[in-house]
Scaffold this motif. Structure first.
Motif, PDB file in Angstrom:
ATOM      1  N   ASP A  35       2.279 -22.432  -2.289  1.00 37.16           N
ATOM      2  CA  ASP A  35       2.780 -22.776  -0.422  1.00 37.16           C
ATOM      3  C   ASP A  35       2.200 -22.261   0.918  1.00 37.16           C
ATOM      4  O   ASP A  35       1.995 -22.856   1.651  1.00 37.16           O
ATOM      5  CB  ASP A  35       4.445 -22.531  -0.687  1.00 37.16           C
ATOM      6  CG  ASP A  35       5.188 -23.336  -2.007  1.00 37.16           C
ATOM      7  OD1 ASP A  35       5.064 -25.097  -1.499  1.00 37.16           O
ATOM      8  OD2 ASP A  35       5.933 -23.342  -2.621  1.00 37.16           O
ATOM      9  N   ASP A  60      16.232 -26.067  -5.853  1.00 37.02           N
ATOM     10  CA  ASP A  60      15.532 -26.905  -4.662  1.00 37.02           C
ATOM     11  C   ASP A  60      15.177 -26.248  -3.254  1.00 37.02           C
ATOM     12  O   ASP A  60      16.506 -26.961  -2.633  1.00 37.02           O
ATOM     13  CB  ASP A  60      15.542 -28.105  -4.794  1.00 37.02           C
ATOM     14  CG  ASP A  60      14.615 -29.072  -4.748  1.00 37.02           C
ATOM     15  OD1 ASP A  60      13.670 -28.465  -3.818  1.00 37.02           O
ATOM     16  OD2 ASP A  60      14.729 -30.243  -4.368  1.00 37.02           O
ATOM     17  N   TYR A  61      14.454 -25.423  -2.251  1.00 37.84           N
ATOM     18  CA  TYR A  61      13.176 -25.162  -2.774  1.00 37.84           C
ATOM     19  C   TYR A  61      12.832 -23.923  -3.983  1.00 37.84           C
ATOM     20  O   TYR A  61      13.948 -23.168  -2.760  1.00 37.84           O
ATOM     21  CB  TYR A  61      12.407 -26.119  -2.170  1.00 37.84           C
ATOM     22  CG  TYR A  61      10.600 -26.098  -1.753  1.00 37.84           C
ATOM     23  CD1 TYR A  61      10.115 -26.641  -3.186  1.00 37.84           C
ATOM     24  CD2 TYR A  61       9.873 -24.883  -1.581  1.00 37.84           C
ATOM     25  CE1 TYR A  61       9.289 -26.799  -3.524  1.00 37.84           C
ATOM     26  CE2 TYR A  61       8.736 -24.487  -2.294  1.00 37.84           C
ATOM     27  CZ  TYR A  61       8.283 -25.267  -3.245  1.00 37.84           C
ATOM     28  OH  TYR A  61       7.142 -25.984  -3.145  1.00 37.84           O
ATOM     29  N   CYS A  77      13.925 -22.366   1.383  1.00 39.00           N
ATOM     30  CA  CYS A  77      14.539 -21.908   0.323  1.00 39.00           C
ATOM     31  C   CYS A  77      15.522 -21.674  -0.305  1.00 39.00           C
ATOM     32  O   CYS A  77      16.501 -20.654   0.578  1.00 39.00           O
ATOM     33  CB  CYS A  77      13.194 -20.808   0.322  1.00 39.00           C
ATOM     34  SG  CYS A  77      11.222 -21.936   0.505  1.00 39.00           S
ATOM     35  N   ILE A 131      13.449 -24.678  -9.867  1.00 42.32           N
ATOM     36  CA  ILE A 131      13.891 -26.330  -9.577  1.00 42.32           C
ATOM     37  C   ILE A 131      14.537 -27.268 -10.637  1.00 42.32           C
ATOM     38  O   ILE A 131      15.618 -27.900 -10.210  1.00 42.32           O
ATOM     39  CB  ILE A 131      12.054 -26.674  -9.036  1.00 42.32           C
ATOM     40  CG1 ILE A 131      11.827 -25.938  -7.835  1.00 42.32           C
ATOM     41  CG2 ILE A 131      12.783 -27.975  -8.610  1.00 42.32           C
ATOM     42  CD1 ILE A 131      10.301 -26.394  -6.800  1.00 42.32           C
ATOM     43  N   TYR A 160      10.285 -20.961  -3.656  1.00 42.64           N
ATOM     44  CA  TYR A 160       8.953 -20.928  -2.569  1.00 42.64           C
ATOM     45  C   TYR A 160       7.816 -20.493  -3.983  1.00 42.64           C
ATOM     46  O   TYR A 160       8.307 -19.211  -4.719  1.00 42.64           O
ATOM     47  CB  TYR A 160       9.278 -19.973  -1.715  1.00 42.64           C
ATOM     48  CG  TYR A 160       7.603 -20.192  -0.530  1.00 42.64           C
ATOM     49  CD1 TYR A 160       8.334 -21.720   0.328  1.00 42.64           C
ATOM     50  CD2 TYR A 160       7.169 -18.903  -0.486  1.00 42.64           C
ATOM     51  CE1 TYR A 160       7.232 -20.391   1.413  1.00 42.64           C
ATOM     52  CE2 TYR A 160       5.993 -18.654   0.499  1.00 42.64           C
ATOM     53  CZ  TYR A 160       5.850 -19.975   1.100  1.00 42.64           C
ATOM     54  OH  TYR A 160       4.709 -20.900   2.091  1.00 42.64           O
TER      55      TYR A 160
END
Length: 289
Positions: free
Chosen positions: A57, A50-51, A104, A45, A53
């Protein structure tokens, strides 16, 4: 009553809307749990992915995505049931992964390791990081202490009184970790203790065989920024490499955080059930006297 029927009826949760892919999947971190996966997530990140995973999550995402991951795991690991059978193969497409991962650009931890081969095939342009711990004994001890501790009878019983807890049990204890560690008798603890080391080695060797050398980085959290950034073509940050999710601190805190949310709901539902059952027995007793 089958598990699938319970999932479709009593424990059915609102479905999370499909994710929309707006940027390509760029990095697949396919190493086992307890190999610095959350530290790697934070690092990616920071590098602009970003993003990224992570397995947390799956548990914390709202609306919940756990039913979706159970569906994919059932596709891969339990393809032959009374209701359906496939011809000895499992393919999961990028479009199917994107329903859960479309937001992601990188993935690590549970999804990355459990679906490593399928992700590598689905996203052929993504770079692959095999995150490992070079001290195999230290990895195995960490996996036993962390993953096995969550595999309790009390958690399983309580899960029947909270839908999210039910799905958490099934996504990790019944499908993801149980399948990854070949828990054929249903005991994740025995599987990790007994199979952990050779499965860890087998998985890593599989990745080395699947991915061309120019697309693969074998990396340990002790390596820090330099090899990671060189592989990804990123500038090395000035800050120290992140260290997260240790056994004594981050991991237990995160587990307690999510479990406490579920336990309150479960206890309330257990109390309601007890009152209803007691009232039903009392009414039946009065009419049958």
């Amino acid at each position: 009553m089958s598990w699938e029927l319970l999932e479709r009826t009593i424990y059915r949760l609102p479905e999370a809307p499909p994710r929309i892919r707006r940027a390509p999947m760029q990095v697949l971190c396919v190493g086992f749990p307890r190999t610095g996966t959350e530290s790697l997530q934070q690092a990616l990140i920071k590098l602009g992915y970003d993003y990224t995973y992570h397995g947390w999550d799956i548990l914390f995402e709202r609306p919940v995505s756990m039913p979706g991951w159970v569906g994919l795991a059932r596709r891969k690991f339990k393809t032959h049931t009374r209701s359906r059978a496939v011809h000895g193969d499992c393919t999961i497409t990028a479009a199917e992964f994107d329903v859960l991962l479309g937001h992601c650009t990188a993935v690590t931890d549970a999804a990355g390791s459990v679906f490593a081969a399928e992700l590598i095939q689905a996203y052929p342009e993504a770079k692959v990081i095999l995150n490992i711990r070079r001290d195999e004994e230290a990895w195995h001890q960490s996996a036993c202490q962390s993953l096995v501790d969550q595999n309790s009878l009390g958690f399983w019983i309580t899960s029947f009184f909270c839908a999210e807890m039910f799905w958490a049990w099934h996504v990790y204890q019944r499908f993801l970790w149980a399948s990854l560690f070949r828990a054929q008798d249903g005991s994740l603890g025995r599987a990790i203790y007994g199979n952990g080391r050779w499965i860890y080695r087998e998985h890593n060797d599989m990745i080395r065989g699947l991915v061309p050398a120019e697309r693969l980085l074998e990396w340990s959290v002790e390596d820090g920024w330099e090899p990671l950034c060189m592989f990804l073509g990123k500038q090395v940050p000035e800050e120290e490499f992140p260290h997260a999710n240790t056994r004594g601190e981050g991991f237990k805190e995160r587990v307690d955080q999510i479990t406490n949310l579920w336990v309150g709901t479960a206890l309330r539902n257990m109390a309601i059930t007890a009152v209803v059952v007691t009232a039903g027995v009392a009414i039946a007793y009065r009419h049958l006297r």
